[in-house]
Design a protein around this motif. Structure first.
Motif, PDB file in Angstrom:
ATOM      1  N   GLY A  38      36.225  48.507  24.581  1.00 26.67           N
ATOM      2  CA  GLY A  38      35.268  47.862  25.468  1.00 26.67           C
ATOM      3  C   GLY A  38      34.069  48.707  25.814  1.00 26.67           C
ATOM      4  N   ALA A 109      32.012  41.781  29.144  1.00 23.22           N
ATOM      5  CA  ALA A 109      33.287  41.071  28.999  1.00 23.22           C
ATOM      6  C   ALA A 109      33.788  40.498  30.317  1.00 23.22           C
ATOM      7  N   GLY A 110      33.079  40.785  31.413  1.00 17.98           N
ATOM      8  CA  GLY A 110      33.503  40.272  32.715  1.00 17.98           C
ATOM      9  C   GLY A 110      34.671  41.042  33.294  1.00 17.98           C
ATOM     10  N   ALA A 111      34.842  42.279  32.846  1.00 19.68           N
ATOM     11  CA  ALA A 111      35.925  43.125  33.356  1.00 19.68           C
ATOM     12  C   ALA A 111      35.415  44.560  33.436  1.00 19.68           C
ATOM     13  N   LYS A 112      36.157  45.374  34.161  1.00 15.24           N
ATOM     14  CA  LYS A 112      35.769  46.768  34.319  1.00 15.24           C
ATOM     15  C   LYS A 112      36.962  47.687  34.093  1.00 15.24           C
ATOM     16  N   ARG A 113      36.671  48.923  33.668  1.00 18.50           N
ATOM     17  CA  ARG A 113      37.657  49.984  33.601  1.00 18.50           C
ATOM     18  C   ARG A 113      37.212  51.025  34.609  1.00 18.50           C
ATOM     19  N   GLU A 117      31.676  49.047  33.270  1.00 18.52           N
ATOM     20  CA  GLU A 117      31.724  47.670  32.776  1.00 18.52           C
ATOM     21  C   GLU A 117      32.136  47.654  31.307  1.00 18.52           C
ATOM     22  N   LEU A 118      32.972  46.698  30.928  1.00 20.81           N
ATOM     23  CA  LEU A 118      33.451  46.581  29.556  1.00 20.81           C
ATOM     24  C   LEU A 118      32.627  45.560  28.787  1.00 20.81           C
ATOM     25  N   TYR A 119      32.568  45.762  27.476  1.00 20.02           N
ATOM     26  CA  TYR A 119      31.772  44.896  26.605  1.00 20.02           C
ATOM     27  C   TYR A 119      32.640  44.352  25.467  1.00 20.02           C
ATOM     28  N   ARG A 120      32.181  43.263  24.873  1.00 17.59           N
ATOM     29  CA  ARG A 120      32.854  42.662  23.721  1.00 17.59           C
ATOM     30  C   ARG A 120      31.800  42.173  22.746  1.00 17.59           C
TER      31      ARG A 120
END
Length: 254
Positions: A38, A109-113, A117-120
Motif C-alpha cells: 500500500g 485505498a481509504g485506509a491507513k497504516r 495513507e495507503l494506496y492501491r
C-alpha cells in the motif's frame, strides 16, 4: 601458400545481460511488494529504473538473436536472447507508461497504516494491463519453452575446466544446466501468474509472483556478477595455456 584464417572473435553479452535481467527482476519484485503493502509509488523513479534495464536488455538481446555473436554454442544466442528481448521490450513499455501516466497509477485505498495513507492501483491501471497481458503471457510461455529445451538438450551445459570456480563443477554439467532450466521455469510461471497479482495484490498469487521474481532475479544477478570474475579468468587461462588464436577468439566477452 594460403594463410591460416584468423580466429573469429566470439562475443558474449550474457554477463551484462544477466546483471541487467537480475536487477530488473528484483526491481519488479520490489515494485509489486511496495504496491502490495500500500505504499505510494513514485512513478518516474520506477520509469527510469525499468527504462535503463530495457535499454540494456533490448539492445544486447536483439544483437544476440539477429547476429549470433556467441559462436561456441550458437543455440545460446536464442536461449538467452529470446526471453530477454521479450523482457526488455515489456520493461520499456512499462517505463513509458509510468513516465506518462504515473499520476493515474494509484489512488487512496481509504485506509491507513498508523498515520500513513495507503494506496492501491486504480481501475485505469488494471484495465490498461489487461490487453498487455497477452504479450506478458507470450513472454512467460517463451521462458517455459526455453526451460524445457535447456533441460532436454543440455543447452547451457557446464563451464569449461579452464574457467575459475564454476569450472570445478564442469564435469557435472547437469548442475549448472538444470539450474538454469529451473530458474527459467520459475520465472516463466511468475510471468504467467502476473495478471493475478495485478488484479489482487493482497492475495496469495501476488505473494508467489513477488517471491519468484525476487528469487530468480537474485540468481541471475549473483551468477552474472560471479562471471565478472570467472570469464576474465577463463580468457586469461586460454591465452596463457593455449595460443594467441585462442586469445583473439575470446577478445570480446560481454
Amino acid at each position: 601458400m594460403a594463410q591460416p584464417e584468423a580466429a573469429e572473435p566470439m562475443i558474449m553479452h550474457n554477463t551484462i545481460m544477466g546483471e541487467a535481467a537480475g536487477a530488473s527482476l528484483i526491481a519488479l519484485a520490489v515494485f509489486l511488494f511496495l504496491a502490495r503493502r500500500g505504499d505510494r509509488l513514485w512513478a518516474r523513479g520506477w520509469a527510469l529504473t525499468f527504462g535503463v534495464g530495457s535499454l540494456i536488455l533490448t539492445s544486447l538481446s536483439w544483437d544476440a538473436i539477429t547476429t549470433g555473436p556467441f559462436t561456441a554454442k550458437p543455440e545460446i544466442n536464442m536461449v538467452f536472447g529470446g526471453p530477454l528481448l521479450w523482457f526488455g521490450v515489456l520493461l520499456g513499455a512499462a517505463a513509458l507508461y509510468l513516465w506518462v501516466h504515473g499520476d493515474t497509477l494509484q489512488e487512496p485505498a481509504g485506509a491507513k497504516r498508523g498515520e500513513t495513507e495507503l494506496y492501491r492501483f486504480t481501475a485505469t491501471t488494471r484495465g490498461t494491463f489487461s490487453p498487455v497481458y497477452l504479450l506478458v503471457l507470450a513472454a512467460g510461455l517463451n521462458l517455459l519453452g526455453n526451460a524445457a529445451a535447456i533441460v532436454r538438450f543440455n543447452l547451457v551445459g557446464g563451464a569449461p575446466a579452464s574457467e575459475p570456480i564454476t569450472g570445478r563443477l564442469g564435469h557435472i554439467a547437469w548442475i549448472e544446466n538444470n539450474s538454469f532450466g529451473l530458474v527459467y521455469a520459475l520465472a516463466g510461471i511468475a510471468t504467467i501468474l502476473l495478471i493475478g497479482a495485478v488484479r489482487d495484490l493482497g492475495g496469495r498469487i501476488a505473494a508467489v509472483v513477488i517471491t519468484l521474481f525476487f528469487a530468480t532475479g537474485l540468481f541471475f544477478l549473483v551468477f552474472s556478477t560471479l562471471n565478472e570474475y570467472t570469464h576474465p579468468g577463463l580468457m586469461t587461462n586460454k591465452c596463457v595455456q593455449g595460443t594467441m588464436e585462442n586469445c583473439a577468439k575470446w577478445k570480446y566477452n560481454y
